[in-house]
Scaffold this active site. Structure first.
Site, mmCIF file in Angstrom:
data_model
loop_
_atom_site.group_PDB
_atom_site.id
_atom_site.type_symbol
_atom_site.label_atom_id
_atom_site.label_comp_id
_atom_site.label_asym_id
_atom_site.label_seq_id
_atom_site.Cartn_x
_atom_site.Cartn_y
_atom_site.Cartn_z
ATOM 1 N N CYS A 2 0.284 -1.046 -19.766
ATOM 2 C CA CYS A 2 0.494 -0.299 -21.011
ATOM 3 C C CYS A 2 -0.740 -0.212 -21.931
ATOM 4 C CB CYS A 2 1.637 -0.889 -21.816
ATOM 5 S SG CYS A 2 3.174 -1.006 -20.895
ATOM 6 N N ARG A 27 -4.002 2.813 -17.925
ATOM 7 C CA ARG A 27 -3.240 1.573 -18.084
ATOM 8 C C ARG A 27 -1.758 1.756 -17.765
ATOM 9 N NH1 ARG A 27 -5.905 -2.433 -20.798
ATOM 10 N NH2 ARG A 27 -3.923 -3.396 -21.357
ATOM 11 N N TRP A 74 3.312 1.410 -18.624
ATOM 12 C CA TRP A 74 3.454 0.992 -17.233
ATOM 13 C C TRP A 74 4.691 0.119 -17.209
ATOM 14 C CZ3 TRP A 74 3.316 -3.358 -13.999
ATOM 15 C CH2 TRP A 74 3.036 -3.099 -12.654
ATOM 16 N N ASN A 98 2.339 -3.992 -25.751
ATOM 17 C CA ASN A 98 1.796 -4.230 -24.414
ATOM 18 C C ASN A 98 1.995 -5.701 -24.106
ATOM 19 O OD1 ASN A 98 0.241 -4.349 -22.050
ATOM 20 N ND2 ASN A 98 -1.644 -4.646 -23.193
ATOM 21 N N GLY A 99 2.661 -6.009 -22.983
ATOM 22 C CA GLY A 99 2.905 -7.393 -22.623
ATOM 23 C C GLY A 99 4.321 -7.599 -22.142
ATOM 24 N N GLU A 479 -9.737 -10.025 5.573
ATOM 25 C CA GLU A 479 -9.823 -9.282 4.327
ATOM 26 C C GLU A 479 -11.262 -9.231 3.811
ATOM 27 O OE1 GLU A 479 -8.820 -7.196 0.796
ATOM 28 O OE2 GLU A 479 -7.965 -7.337 2.802
ATOM 29 N N LYS A 483 -13.309 -5.754 3.155
ATOM 30 C CA LYS A 483 -13.927 -5.383 1.885
ATOM 31 C C LYS A 483 -15.370 -4.940 2.093
ATOM 32 C CE LYS A 483 -10.975 -4.962 -0.553
ATOM 33 N NZ LYS A 483 -10.060 -5.006 0.478
ATOM 34 N N GLU A 486 -15.517 -1.552 3.975
ATOM 35 C CA GLU A 486 -14.970 -0.453 3.183
ATOM 36 C C GLU A 486 -15.986 0.130 2.214
ATOM 37 O OE1 GLU A 486 -10.244 -0.839 2.225
ATOM 38 O OE2 GLU A 486 -11.538 -2.412 1.401
ATOM 39 N N HIS A 502 -14.409 -17.276 22.506
ATOM 40 C CA HIS A 502 -13.795 -16.379 23.476
ATOM 41 C C HIS A 502 -14.371 -14.964 23.396
ATOM 42 C CE1 HIS A 502 -10.724 -19.303 24.742
ATOM 43 N NE2 HIS A 502 -10.779 -19.706 23.469
ATOM 44 N N LYS A 601 -6.767 5.977 -2.094
ATOM 45 C CA LYS A 601 -6.071 4.822 -2.668
ATOM 46 C C LYS A 601 -4.700 4.628 -2.054
ATOM 47 C CE LYS A 601 -5.931 1.337 -5.373
ATOM 48 N NZ LYS A 601 -6.797 0.194 -5.055
#
Length: 606
Positions: A2, A27, A74, A98-99, A479, A483, A486, A502, A601
């Site tokens: 938010c 936001r 949000w 906001n929160g 991961e 990153k 990417e 191996h 995205k």
């Protein structure tokens, strides 16, 4: 999460508010609204969806005035509807927030007993009722806000106006950003800098536990206890584009540094430290009937699922498989009414994951989603959803969405373990205590970012990397490699360290750096052996180790230290420096960090 904005001054507040909200739309854009004071009356306009819909609504039903507040949402508590959109009004008091108010249920019950009537499903509406109650008891707006927030447990940045004092805005902050912009005969409040730069470049960043009272010619900052605060404004010399990123060069870097708050927001209100329990609202899946779990996801979310497998099998003691969603529905998995399928997706719109969930539902499985977008297709498709409160993630390479997914899986596995009786109360308390400490430990890692940047300068010119990990940290090796490839376009591969002999060991030479994830856990002695094998073949080692490490550090060419933590949470800590390393290597190579080539995205096609 938010965005809020408030304005008081000679300008048309409607245009200022809409302009500010546009700059804060990153936001959240589930709904938006503004409230404007004119002739002692509050007028309200709200709309569901992106800000353009609110702009259309205002053009159809114009309003004007020189003082007002606005909000872009949000959604957390309550669906994205006009009724749930901010501002919320009660008795002439309008509030944006906001929160998250953690104790809103008990406060709501108390207010209802006093005769209050609620119009929304949100936690924020509590604020308008509490402030209005204090005003009815004879307090001015500033003191009413001060009194109201004493009842609240949670996080908030708020702005409030009242018909009783039509020349004033009051704001307050606790663990959510709130910025005051000051100029001659006008002032603005905002969640972030972009919304103030059209008004002023002079800003004061409120601290936790502080309030501000604005008129067009003055501002007064105080603590929640009423003590005056004197702080000179800072001069902001950022360009608008930089300001949108909060001063960070790229959204990805900003999102890396948002992880402590995002993780806190994800577990806040769900874990009960005193009892070692987890509270999941409206969770009705019969845990006692579950005999098998599948986790389905794609890309980074799949890596999170691999960590989740370890957690569920240890905490819940049921067989758990992890599948790539793109492969899952093209085989014939063993699924029936005693199967639980957990789907993971940042956007909730990943086509392969959606297709997999639709297939398992036809077979009678129970379904859960872990997602960052409320009311997304995946959350509507599954029986129940656990939301990650990462907020909008603009950088294509996932950072805070990944670590909040890991946090959500930890919470969910802990819930299943406690509900099934496989985890004792004492174990639950210990596991939650470790989780609560996690954000501070991530902040410690972020403080070391300059050292990791220096490390990137040493290695960015190389063309190939290998990442090694064991157990819970094997997925982090995957991961970390993802990153790097990417955003820097460097070839990188992640392997289970025991598999190096191996095949991958054939690749190792002085031009092949090996990133070894070596926390001091049960697999530590084996990782030491793997590092010796790398050194024997002339390889260079970047080791991620715990503080006070004595053995792995001696075998490595370069070392990144990580705070000590429970082995179950080490993957989250290990992911952060690997994100920072990939980021700085990509910057040095001059790639488009936020929008790397060929990627999107949200993958909405199969």
């Amino acid at each position: 999460m938010c965005g809020i904005v408030g304005y008081i001054g000679p300008k048309d507040s409607v245009s200022v508010l809409l302009g500010g909200l546009k700059r804060l739309e990153y936001r959240g854009y589930d709904s938006s609204g503004i409230a404007v004071l004119k002739d002692g009356k509050v007028e309200l306009r709200r709309s569901v969806g992106k800000l353009e819909k609110l702009t259309t609504e205002v053009s159809k039903r114009p309003l004007d005035g020189n003082i007002g507040i606005g909000h872009t949402r949000w959604a957390t508590h309550g669906r994205p509807t006009e009724q749930n959109a901010h501002p919320h009004i009660e008795g002439g008091v309008a509030v944006v927030h906001n929160g998250i108010i953690e104790n809103y249920i008990s406060l709501k019950e108390e207010l209802i007993r006093e005769g209050a009537k609620f119009k929304s499903e949100t936690d924020t509406e509590i604020l308008s009722h509490l402030i209005n109650r204090e005003i009815k008891n004879g307090k001015k707006l500033e003191e009413a806000v001060r009194s109201a927030i004493k009842f609240i447990k949670g996080t908030y940045a708020i702005a409030a106006i009242s018909e009783d004092e039509p020349d004033k805005i009051v704001g307050a902050r606790m663990e959510c950003p709130l910025i005051l912009g000051v100029a001659k005969h006008e002032a603005v409040l905002s969640s972030d800098l972009p919304a103030i730069l059209d008004i002023t470049r002079h800003a004061i960043f409120l601290k936790d536990g502080e309030m501000v009272t604005l008129t067009k010619d003055s501002f007064d900052i105080t603590t929640f206890d009423g003590a005056p605060v004197k702080r000179e404004p800072s001069v902001i010399n950022w360009s608008p584009m930089m300001a949108e990123k909060g001063g960070y060069r790229h959204f990805m870097l900003k999102e890396i540094f948002e992880q402590p708050r995002a993780i806190t927001d994800t577990f806040r209100g769900l874990v009960l430290e005193e009892s070692g329990d987890v509270f999941l609202n409206k969770f009705e899946i019969p845990i006692k009937d579950i005999e098998r779990i599948y986790i389905v996801a794609c890309g980074t979310s799949w890596h999170a699922g691999l960590v989740g497998k370890h957690l569920f099998e240890e905490f819940f003691r049921k067989p758990t498989e992890v599948d790539l969603a793109s492969e899952f529905r093209y085989r014939n998995p063993l699924i029936d009414g005693k199967t639980l399928v957990i789907s993971i997706s940042q956007s909730g719109e990943t086509a392969d994951t959606l297709a997999a969930i639709k297939e398992v539902k036809r077979r009678g499985a129970h379904t859960i989603s872990i997602c960052n977008v409320m009311e997304s297709s995946l959350t509507r498709e599954t029986d129940w959803s656990l939301m990650t409160h990462a907020g909008p993630e603009i950088g294509v390479a996932s950072t805070k969405a990944f670590t909040t997914q890991l946090t959500a899986l930890y919470i969910l596995a802990l819930y299943f373990g406690r509900a099934s009786g496989n985890l004792t109360k004492e174990a639950g308390i210990s596991l939650i205590q470790e989780l609560v400490k996690l954000p501070k430990k991530i902040e410690m890692i972020l403080d070391e970012a300059p050292k990791i940047e220096a490390l990137a300068k040493k290695y960015f010119h190389l063309r190939d990397f290998i990442y090694l990990g064991r157990g819970l940290n094997f997925p982090i090796a995957l991961e970390g490699a993802l990153k790097l490839k990417e955003i820097s376009y460097i070839h990188a591969e992640g392997y289970a360290a025991g598999e190096m002999k191996h095949g991958p060991i054939a690749l190792i030479d002085e031009n092949m750096p090996v990133v070894a994830i070596a926390p001091h856990d049960l697999s530590y002695p084996k990782m030491l052996g793997n590092m010796e094998e790398v050194k024997a073949r002339g390889g260079r080692i970047i080791a991620l180790v715990n503080e006070n490490d004595t053995e792995a550090s001696l075998k490595a060419d370069d070392v990144i230290t990580i705070p000590e933590a429970s082995a179950h949470l080490t993957p989250i800590l290990m992911a952060v420096p690997l994100q920072i390393l990939a980021y700085h290597i990509a910057v040095l190579k001059g790639t488009d960090v936020d929008q790397p080539r060929n990627l999107a995205k949200s993958v909405t096609v199969e």
